[in-house]
Enzyme design. Structure first.
Site, PDB file in Angstrom:
ATOM      1  N   CYS A   1       0.858  -1.183   0.000  1.00 21.29           N
ATOM      2  CA  CYS A   1       0.000   0.000   0.000  1.00 21.29           C
ATOM      3  C   CYS A   1       0.893   1.232   0.000  1.00 21.29           C
ATOM      4  O   CYS A   1       2.007   1.214   0.529  1.00 21.29           O
ATOM      5  CB  CYS A   1      -0.901  -0.019   1.235  1.00 21.29           C
ATOM      6  SG  CYS A   1      -1.969   1.434   1.381  1.00 21.29           S
TER       7      CYS A   1
ATOM      8  N   ASP B   1       0.534   3.852   1.652  1.00 21.74           N
ATOM      9  CA  ASP B   1       0.543   4.497   2.964  1.00 21.74           C
ATOM     10  C   ASP B   1       1.984   4.707   3.430  1.00 21.74           C
ATOM     11  O   ASP B   1       2.823   3.805   3.347  1.00 21.74           O
ATOM     12  CB  ASP B   1      -0.209   3.604   3.963  1.00 21.74           C
ATOM     13  CG  ASP B   1      -0.438   4.269   5.298  1.00 21.74           C
ATOM     14  OD1 ASP B   1       0.557   4.565   5.988  1.00 21.74           O
ATOM     15  OD2 ASP B   1      -1.607   4.472   5.665  1.00 21.74           O
TER      16      ASP B   1
ATOM     17  N   HIS C   1      -2.209  -3.611   5.161  1.00 22.98           N
ATOM     18  CA  HIS C   1      -1.863  -3.255   6.537  1.00 22.98           C
ATOM     19  C   HIS C   1      -3.102  -2.977   7.375  1.00 22.98           C
ATOM     20  O   HIS C   1      -4.205  -2.761   6.863  1.00 22.98           O
ATOM     21  CB  HIS C   1      -0.941  -2.034   6.560  1.00 22.98           C
ATOM     22  CG  HIS C   1      -1.578  -0.770   6.047  1.00 22.98           C
ATOM     23  ND1 HIS C   1      -2.119   0.190   6.862  1.00 22.98           N
ATOM     24  CD2 HIS C   1      -1.747  -0.321   4.773  1.00 22.98           C
ATOM     25  CE1 HIS C   1      -2.590   1.179   6.126  1.00 22.98           C
ATOM     26  NE2 HIS C   1      -2.385   0.894   4.858  1.00 22.98           N
TER      27      HIS C   1
ATOM     28  N   CYS D   1      -6.069   1.016   6.694  1.00 23.86           N
ATOM     29  CA  CYS D   1      -5.837   1.468   5.327  1.00 23.86           C
ATOM     30  C   CYS D   1      -6.943   2.419   4.878  1.00 23.86           C
ATOM     31  O   CYS D   1      -8.116   2.038   4.810  1.00 23.86           O
ATOM     32  CB  CYS D   1      -5.773   0.258   4.386  1.00 23.86           C
ATOM     33  SG  CYS D   1      -5.417   0.695   2.681  1.00 23.86           S
TER      34      CYS D   1
END
Length: 519
Positions: free
Chosen positions: A177, A179, A246, A257
């Site tokens: 991801c 992030d 995550h 997320c």
């Protein structure tokens, strides 16, 4: 059909050596926590904070080096806001520009472009411009530092390539991801050294572009066929695709997320769907003899403990079949090194013997996959200790959630990989992946704009210096994307809340980063 809850292992499971459910699994009877369940104690080390935990397999020297690297980078960014506060206290007179320059060289280690300070004595200091400029200076310094580190790790990279090939993988393609809490996935969480055939591209929610990855697969296989690099096409090795999602064990409903509404189950299932789509695309396009393996990994971004969804002998994965490394850490904490290593392999074997929802009828994955998973688990034990030593087992409240310093757009700075340093949006045009960009803008509206600070956006593309005109095309793409972002988020741009740095870089890791003009 009613969906079953996302399960994990009980922290109070019997000790190793007793008959019990495999790590991360068990019978569906009775209450179970999920990765996101609030917990008082650290999930891996319940004695914290009364005493430290030290796992027998932890690489303490690597932890020391990573700590130095992280501290030296974050310090550059952390100096910026205190510097700006001091700037506001300076007297507004004809010497204000010189005073700002002197203060910047003393506090930040660099000065600013004179044009940024020319009219400060009339209009006051341009705090937003100073903030963005200092952020980009910190980024560029970090890129140079990580570049030098990559140069020093060339021998380690050779060892890594030999390990992957010994495991039967000629390429590793990882899509986490985007992030910022996963930005340090490779050097910190998984402890994987860079290799020329390791590819990392981050996407919001780990929803990677299947067509883009199919093109990447084709390039790798063509090079194997034409050049025999990293091995010959007839050697029977595999291309491994990994997706990383995550969750948050401290605040599962808000700090998971963002692309999946902090629903970890959705994040895992969506990532697995993309993995299946990629494998099917390869088989449909290049026939069933095209060998690909897939692997799904979850990360608790509060502790950096991973969850590995172990494939079965057919290469199939279940969201319910996994090894929870926080639990494995706890179960092996008081063993000697040899016994702890053996326990890791026992966990991989046992996870496919479950009678739970993730049951497999085909048995264990191939030996190379088992070796790779064991290495990821052991490497991550060091990261669990790293977070334990520095943060008493969990990241502090200010970094449990988003705390990124800038938005990275394009190919990204592969040298700079560290937690919460950047939100990453991989795109070649704004239109192709608006979701990644919009999620990043939404995050920074809260992080920066709500406090009157602008959003620094670093647009960066790689080019192949061997290809005529490649650099000019990369620079043109950076300008095109910059203009498209300005147009898409024109309200923020009109308010002076968007600042850009455009740069290009030749493909080899550690190459010089070349800033390009925005016009």
């Amino acid at each position: 059909m009613t969906q079953q809850p996302f399960r994990r292992s009980r922290l109070g499971a019997p000790r190793l050596g007793q008959r019990r459910a495999p790590f991360g699994l068990g019978a569906p009877k009775g209450p179970r926590g999920v990765l996101g369940a609030p917990q008082v104690a650290h999930p891996a080390c319940p004695t914290l904070p009364e005493r430290n935990c030290r796992h027998p397999l932890t690489d303490h020297e690597a932890n020391r080096q990573l700590a130095y690297c992280e501290d030296s980078v974050t310090e550059r960014f952390d100096r910026i806001v205190p510097f700006l506060k001091d700037v506001t206290a300076l007297p507004r007179d004809g010497e204000l520009g010189e005073r700002i320059q002197d203060l910047a060289r003393d506090r930040l280690g660099h000065g600013f472009d004179e044009a940024l300070l020319a009219d400060s004595w009339i209009n006051g200091p341009d705090l937003r411009g100073l903030f963005a400029s200092a952020t980009f200076e910190a980024l560029n310094a970090a890129a140079k530092q990580f570049g030098r580190k990559l140069e020093d790790q060339k021998n380690d990279a050779l060892s890594t390539s030999n390990f992957f090939l010994d495991c039967g993988f000629h390429a590793i393609d990882i899509s986490p991801c985007s992030d910022g809490r996963l930005k340090g996935l490779m050097p910190f969480i998984l402890r994987l050294q860079p290799w020329s055939f390791t590819y990392r591209k981050a996407y919001a929610g780990a929803l990677f572009d299947v067509e883009e990855d199919l093109r990447q697969w084709s390039e790798v296989e063509l090079r194997r066929f034409r050049e025999g690099v990293p091995n010959r096409a007839d050697e029977g090795s595999r291309y491994l695709k990994i997706a990383v999602y995550h969750g948050s064990s401290s605040d599962p409903n808000h700090e998971g997320c963002a692309a999946h509404g902090s629903d970890e189950r959705k994040a895992a299932e969506a990532a697995l769907d993309r993995l299946h789509a990629f494998r099917q695309a390869v088989e449909n396009t290049y026939c069933c003899g095209a060998s690909t393996d897939i692997l799904l990994v979850g990360v608790d971004t509060d502790t950096d403990a991973i969850r590995v969804h172990v494939p079965d002998a057919d290469g199939d994965i279940s969201v319910h079949r996994y090894i929870d490394n926080a639990y494995l850490y706890r179960e092996t904490l008081n063993l000697d090194r040899h016994a702890a290593h053996r326990a890791v392999y026992d966990a991989i074997r046992e996870v496919n013997e479950t009678d739970d929802w993730g049951r497999s009828t085909s048995g264990e994955p191939h030996d190379g996959m088992r070796r790779l998973i064991a290495t990821l688990l052991v490497n991550n034990l060091s990261q669990i200790d790293y977070v334990t030593e520095r943060h008493q087992g969990r990241y502090p409240a200010e970094s449990i959630g988003h705390a990124e310093r800038y938005i990275s757009v394009g190919d990204g700075f592969e040298e700079v990989q560290m937690r919460n340093i950047a939100y990453y949006a991989h795109l070649h045009t704004v239109e192709e992946n608006t979701n990644d960009l919009d999620v990043g803008i939404k995050i920074f509206r809260k992080l920066n704009v709500s406090h009157g600070l602008p959003i620094p956006i670093a647009i960066h593309y790689r080019y192949d210096g061997r290809v005529p005109g490649a650099r000019e095309r990369a620079a043109g793409r950076a300008r095109q994307v910059c203009n498209a972002i300005r147009a898409r988020h024109s309200e923020l741009d009109d308010e002076g809340m968007l600042y850009f740095q455009l740069s290009v870089q030749d493909r080899p890791s550690g190459s010089e980063i070349e800033e390009v003009s925005q016009a």
